[in-house]
Design an enzyme around this catalytic site. Structure first.
Site, PDB file in Angstrom:
ATOM      1  N   ASP A   1       0.828  -1.214   0.000  1.00 46.72           N
ATOM      2  CA  ASP A   1       0.000   0.000   0.000  1.00 46.72           C
ATOM      3  C   ASP A   1       0.859   1.259   0.000  1.00 46.72           C
ATOM      4  O   ASP A   1       0.440   2.298  -0.511  1.00 46.72           O
ATOM      5  CB  ASP A   1      -0.942   0.008   1.201  1.00 46.72           C
ATOM      6  CG  ASP A   1      -2.160  -0.867   0.949  1.00 46.72           C
ATOM      7  OD1 ASP A   1      -2.610  -0.928  -0.211  1.00 46.72           O
ATOM      8  OD2 ASP A   1      -2.651  -1.503   1.892  1.00 46.72           O
TER       9      ASP A   1
ATOM     10  N   LYS B   1     -27.452  -4.681  -0.571  1.00 49.78           N
ATOM     11  CA  LYS B   1     -27.686  -5.006   0.843  1.00 49.78           C
ATOM     12  C   LYS B   1     -26.845  -4.112   1.761  1.00 49.78           C
ATOM     13  O   LYS B   1     -25.617  -4.058   1.638  1.00 49.78           O
ATOM     14  CB  LYS B   1     -27.349  -6.481   1.085  1.00 49.78           C
ATOM     15  CG  LYS B   1     -28.341  -7.428   0.428  1.00 49.78           C
ATOM     16  CD  LYS B   1     -29.717  -7.267   1.065  1.00 49.78           C
ATOM     17  CE  LYS B   1     -30.772  -8.144   0.420  1.00 49.78           C
ATOM     18  NZ  LYS B   1     -32.128  -7.778   0.882  1.00 49.78           N
TER      19      LYS B   1
ATOM     20  N   THR C   1     -22.790  -3.533   6.115  1.00 48.29           N
ATOM     21  CA  THR C   1     -22.230  -2.240   6.521  1.00 48.29           C
ATOM     22  C   THR C   1     -22.705  -1.875   7.922  1.00 48.29           C
ATOM     23  O   THR C   1     -21.917  -1.430   8.772  1.00 48.29           O
ATOM     24  CB  THR C   1     -22.639  -1.144   5.507  1.00 48.29           C
ATOM     25  OG1 THR C   1     -22.063  -1.482   4.249  1.00 48.29           O
ATOM     26  CG2 THR C   1     -22.161   0.227   5.930  1.00 48.29           C
TER      27      THR C   1
ATOM     28  N   CYS D   1      16.883  -6.702 -11.094  1.00 47.80           N
ATOM     29  CA  CYS D   1      17.456  -7.379  -9.939  1.00 47.80           C
ATOM     30  C   CYS D   1      17.796  -8.830 -10.290  1.00 47.80           C
ATOM     31  O   CYS D   1      18.759  -9.081 -10.989  1.00 47.80           O
ATOM     32  CB  CYS D   1      16.529  -7.253  -8.740  1.00 47.80           C
ATOM     33  SG  CYS D   1      17.425  -7.387  -7.182  1.00 47.80           S
TER      34      CYS D   1
ATOM     35  N   HIS E   1      15.470  -1.613  -8.280  1.00 42.64           N
ATOM     36  CA  HIS E   1      14.045  -1.742  -8.623  1.00 42.64           C
ATOM     37  C   HIS E   1      13.476  -0.405  -9.090  1.00 42.64           C
ATOM     38  O   HIS E   1      12.862   0.315  -8.293  1.00 42.64           O
ATOM     39  CB  HIS E   1      13.266  -2.258  -7.414  1.00 42.64           C
ATOM     40  CG  HIS E   1      13.555  -3.677  -7.085  1.00 42.64           C
ATOM     41  ND1 HIS E   1      12.920  -4.723  -7.702  1.00 42.64           N
ATOM     42  CD2 HIS E   1      14.445  -4.229  -6.232  1.00 42.64           C
ATOM     43  CE1 HIS E   1      13.389  -5.864  -7.236  1.00 42.64           C
ATOM     44  NE2 HIS E   1      14.322  -5.596  -6.337  1.00 42.64           N
TER      45      HIS E   1
ATOM     46  N   GLU F   1      10.928   0.172 -10.765  1.00 40.83           N
ATOM     47  CA  GLU F   1       9.456   0.220 -10.740  1.00 40.83           C
ATOM     48  C   GLU F   1       8.927   0.910  -9.485  1.00 40.83           C
ATOM     49  O   GLU F   1       7.813   1.417  -9.465  1.00 40.83           O
ATOM     50  CB  GLU F   1       8.873  -1.191 -10.874  1.00 40.83           C
ATOM     51  CG  GLU F   1       9.025  -2.132  -9.672  1.00 40.83           C
ATOM     52  CD  GLU F   1      10.365  -2.875  -9.628  1.00 40.83           C
ATOM     53  OE1 GLU F   1      11.343  -2.399 -10.252  1.00 40.83           O
ATOM     54  OE2 GLU F   1      10.435  -3.926  -8.946  1.00 40.83           O
TER      55      GLU F   1
HETATM   56  N1  GLN Z   1      17.580 -13.166  -5.039  1.00 38.16           N
HETATM   57  C1  GLN Z   1      18.431 -12.134  -5.553  1.00 38.16           C
HETATM   58  C2  GLN Z   1      19.266 -11.496  -4.480  1.00 38.16           C
HETATM   59  O1  GLN Z   1      18.989 -11.602  -3.329  1.00 38.16           O
HETATM   60  C3  GLN Z   1      17.627 -11.059  -6.273  1.00 38.16           C
HETATM   61  C4  GLN Z   1      16.757 -10.271  -5.386  1.00 38.16           C
HETATM   62  C5  GLN Z   1      15.707  -9.495  -6.125  1.00 38.16           C
HETATM   63  O2  GLN Z   1      15.439  -9.772  -7.290  1.00 38.16           O
HETATM   64  N2  GLN Z   1      15.087  -8.542  -5.456  1.00 38.16           N
HETATM   65  O3  GLN Z   1      20.244 -10.851  -4.798  1.00 38.16           O
END
Ligand code: GLN
Length: 542
Positions: free
Chosen positions: A71, A186, A190, A380, A514, A516
């Protein structure tokens, strides 16, 4: 002084409390207010980092290295406010704090109890590390009635008293189901859910009612009466075709207006929703479509790849195309020819992952992308598998592997044992604890000036979020570069490979971080924008 909005959920789980909180944050921002969002999770784990993605979905990582609930990703995508460690707490963390204090002797002489000690610790969390934000929105995980949630509800009840109505607001999210055989909506679930909240002393000020069908005036009146709430404060929340339509939809139902009314913010300007309208019209009226094959392990629960799925949509928004994702289980590539599943895709993405299962399938998919010049994006684990593939096929290191899967003759990917963080050195070994000990959070990287990635980013200095225990072994840099895998991004000390790219392929990039996690619908991450652009070009060739 900050005003606090507490969001609870009832009737069933998965109603989209996180999205509702995020959308409310965006609406208040659009009215010119500053916001902060935080999540209180009643489970006992210290954080979700040690839970299976199948159990809990994606682990969202903050800049300051906290492993948190997905979240928080919604909060960031909707408000652009970077989350911090102090925005996420669990029962585990609260008890850890209380028990540490008990051992230290802070409570000497007292019997340590849920009320007041645990509830005090929860209240401290809610009020901690706040600057001059106008609003702090606190989402309580789980569903009202859960045993674990009780101390949290008690704590926010107390806070409501302490802050007063002028500074606190309780919103309860419920479901108003449609019973097809009766042809009726319904309201009883709630009513029961609000009763449950009342039994712990919380009278909600507003209800947000999720429903598939419009809630007529009669039903709304009934809910208002039975739940002791103003009729205008019963907000219907209908399903929408894209989550980015939620802010406008909730605004039109009066959500932010009611919040402002509650806090007597009568002069608050109307929200400027033009950014959201632009995003939604891009999503709804794309000019073309590309298909991306995502080869992963947790593909049966798409929440495991929440930020990734969103970032791909953002890449589509930037290129004005719809991105269709084929979620593919990596293990099928260990049985079947990769072409069966990848022949028609315009881009292949291998996301983050852990453990050996499916790894050979991912390597096969990376090989397919390289050999068939399909745009490839490795994130990664996806970067690590691409490097192993190149080592085996291009550099002739047939036994190349990762020590994550056991000993290897050519450990192209090995355990990360030492790295620098903010001037200090972090050390790990095989015996280190598993929880919270990965290389986590934002780290800088330096990109080589002539690389594709520096053109994509438009800079040679970046900062991205990490979550990994293994790394590409820099000792193999030379042999891999000779075979066409350029190490185009490195940690500033030159020790840790952060990005690799193929010098002979139009778009073959692996990143150790990452990206994303930082992509926004109104500010797509450059790597996703570029990857989808490459997929569009690929689609023209096919
Ligand atoms: N398993 C791999 C590591 O620990 C890649 C981790 C991942 O993709 N977040 O380095």
């Amino acid at each position: 002084m900050a005003r606090f909005i507490f969001i609870t959920g009832g009737v069933v789980s998965s109603l989209g409390k996180g999205l509702a909180s995020a959308a409310l944050g965006a609406l208040l921002q659009a009215r010119g207010f500053t916001v902060r969002l935080r999540k209180l999770d009643p489970y006992l784990n210290i954080d979700p980092g040690t839970m299976s993605p199948y159990q809990h979905g994606e682990v969202y990582v903050t800049d300051d290295g906290a492993e948190t609930d997905l979240d928080l990703g919604h909060y960031e995508r909707f408000t652009g406010v970077p989350s911090r460690k102090t925005d996420s707490v669990t029962t585990g963390q609260i008890y850890w704090k209380v028990l540490t204090r008990e051992r230290r002797g802070d409570y000497l002489g007292a019997t340590v109890q849920v009320i007041p000690h645990v509830t005090e610790a929860i209240k401290e969390f809610v009020r901690d590390d706040i600057g001059d934000e106008d609003f702090v929105i606190c989402e309580i995980g789980g569903t009202v009635g859960d045993i674990e949630g009780l101390p949290f509800l008690e704590a926010i009840r107390q806070l409501g008293n302490e802050l007063g109505r002028e500074r606190s607001l309780f919103i309860h999210l419920t479901l108003v189901p449609y019973i097809a055989s009766a042809g009726e909506l319904k309201t009883k679930p709630t009513q029961h859910s609000v009763k449950e909240l009342l039994s712990v002393g919380i009278q909600p000020d507003m209800l947000v009612c999720r429903s598939e069908q419009p809630i007529g005036l009669d039903a709304r009146r009934k809910i208002a009466q039975f739940c002791n709430i103003r009729e205008q404060a019963v907000i219907q929340a209908l399903d929408v075709d894209t989550i980015y339509a939620v802010p406008r939809s909730y605004h039109e139902e009066g959500l932010d207006g009611e919040v402002c009314r509650h806090f007597a913010l009568n002069d608050a300007p109307d929200p400027d929703l033009s950014t959201w309208d632009r995003v939604v019209s891009r999503v709804r009226q794309p000019d073309g479509e590309v298909t991306i094959g995502v080869v992963g392990k947790y593909t049966s629960l798409l929440d495991s790849y929440k930020s990734l799925a969103e970032a791909l949509i953002h890449g589509g928004i930037a290129n004005n195309v719809r991105v269709k994702v084929n979620w593919l289980d990596a293990e099928i590539f260990e049985r079947d020819d990769a072409a069966t599943y990848l022949e028609d895709v315009h881009g292949i993405l291998i996301p983050g992952g852990f453990g050996e299962r499916g790894a050979e399938g991912k390597i096969a998919a990376a090989r397919f992308a390289r050999e068939h010049t399909v745009p490839y994006f490795g994130i990664c684990f996806g970067m690590q598998m691409a490097v192993i593939e190149a080592a085996r096929t291009l550099a002739g290191l047939e036994d190349a592997g990762s020590t994550e899967f056991g000993p290897s003759d050519d450990p192209i990917v090995g355990l990360l044992t030492e790295w620098t963080r903010a001037g200090g050195v972090e050390r790990r070994n095989l015996d280190s604890e598993k929880g919270g000990t990965m290389r986590l959070g934002a780290y800088p990287a330096v990109l080589s000036a002539s690389s594709k990635v520096s053109r994509i980013y438009g800079t040679t200095e970046i900062s991205e979020r990490h979550r990994h225990r293994y790394e590409v072994n820099v000792n193999y840099r030379e042999v891999l570069e000779r075979s066409g895998m350029h190490f185009s991004g490195m940690s500033p000390d030159g020790e840790l490979p952060e990005i690799v790219e193929s010098t002979s392929h139009p778009w073959y990039i692996g990143v150790q971080f990452h990206p994303e996690l930082k992509s926004k619908p109104y500010d797509p991450h450059p790597l996703f924008t570029s990857f989808i652009q490459a997929a569009v070009e690929q689609s023209r060739l096919m």
